[in-house]
Design an enzyme around this catalytic site. Structure first.
Site, PDB file in Angstrom:
ATOM      1  N   ALA A 167       0.825  -1.217   0.000  1.00 19.90           N
ATOM      2  CA  ALA A 167       0.000   0.000   0.000  1.00 19.90           C
ATOM      3  C   ALA A 167       0.856   1.263   0.000  1.00 19.90           C
ATOM      4  O   ALA A 167       0.511   2.254  -0.652  1.00 19.90           O
ATOM      5  CB  ALA A 167      -0.929   0.000   1.208  1.00 19.90           C
ATOM      6  N   GLU A 168       1.959   1.234   0.710  1.00 13.97           N
ATOM      7  CA  GLU A 168       2.789   2.424   0.858  1.00 13.97           C
ATOM      8  C   GLU A 168       3.624   2.732  -0.381  1.00 13.97           C
ATOM      9  O   GLU A 168       3.660   3.863  -0.839  1.00 13.97           O
ATOM     10  CB  GLU A 168       3.725   2.282   2.069  1.00 13.97           C
ATOM     11  CG  GLU A 168       3.023   2.374   3.410  1.00 13.97           C
ATOM     12  CD  GLU A 168       2.551   3.770   3.755  1.00 13.97           C
ATOM     13  OE1 GLU A 168       2.960   4.750   3.106  1.00 13.97           O
ATOM     14  OE2 GLU A 168       1.744   3.888   4.697  1.00 13.97           O
ATOM     15  N   SER A 169       4.318   1.725  -0.897  1.00 12.67           N
ATOM     16  CA  SER A 169       5.286   1.987  -1.972  1.00 12.67           C
ATOM     17  C   SER A 169       5.145   1.076  -3.181  1.00 12.67           C
ATOM     18  O   SER A 169       5.860   1.286  -4.166  1.00 12.67           O
ATOM     19  CB  SER A 169       6.710   1.833  -1.422  1.00 12.67           C
ATOM     20  OG  SER A 169       6.969   0.465  -1.120  1.00 12.67           O
TER      21      SER A 169
END
Length: 179
Positions: free
Chosen positions: A58-60
């Site tokens: 989700a983040e990167s």
């Protein structure tokens, strides 16, 4: 008679090749879309493995070079100030340039998640804090319209954070299914 037997062997061999190709394709697909790099580091964190990989996805999207508009960097999109705080707390040498190194980023990111889980034992609340910030979430928990028990968020007032928590939970379920 011999011909029927030979035909059955050929049919079974072709069916086996098709099944083998499908299984191989599944594992290639799984590894490409839902990878698990630095598995030993992730396993040693004490946090659910699927959750960590869901956060990274989700983040990167597993881009070690990722940098957000706000300045968060690396696989787990850590703010340098947060990473420095965690390093100081955990006795880790802080090196801002190493935040782009996958393993270093995951070590610090999982320690930050552990820190948040101690402060916010409910998973969705800890994830909201990872995205919006722990001070903001602490204030939400004090607000009756957002939390009735001071632990669970009934409403996440930031649409971005609400979407983030849902995305991480979706990815966690997919990782649980695949692995």
């Amino acid at each position: 008679m011999m011909r029927k037997w030979f035909r059955k062997i050929i049919i079974l061999a072709v069916a086996g090749l098709c099944v083998g190709a499908a299984v191989g394709s599944f594992f290639t697909f799984r590894a490409a879309l839902y990878p698990r790099p630095y598995l030993k580091t992730v396993q040693s964190s004490g946090i659910d493995i699927s959750l960590i990989y869901a956060v990274v996805k989700a983040e990167s999207g597993f881009n070690e070079s990722a940098k957000s508009r706000a300045g968060a960097v690396g696989l787990m999109q850590l703010m340098p100030s947060t990473a420095e705080f965690i390093c100081r707390t955990e006795g880790i040498v802080f090196e801002v340039d190493r935040l782009y190194e996958g393993e270093y980023n995951i070590i610090i990111g999982t320690k930050y998640l552990n820190y948040l889980f101690k402060r916010f034992p409910v998973r969705q609340t800890a994830l909201a804090a990872y995205n919006a910030g722990e001070g903001i979430v602490a204030n939400w928990l004090k607000t009756q319209s957002y939390s009735t028990d001071g632990k669970n968020l009934n409403i996440i007032p930031y649409p971005e954070t609400e979407a983030y928590v849902k995305k991480v939970e979706k990815f966690r379920k997919i990782y649980d299914f695949f692995y």
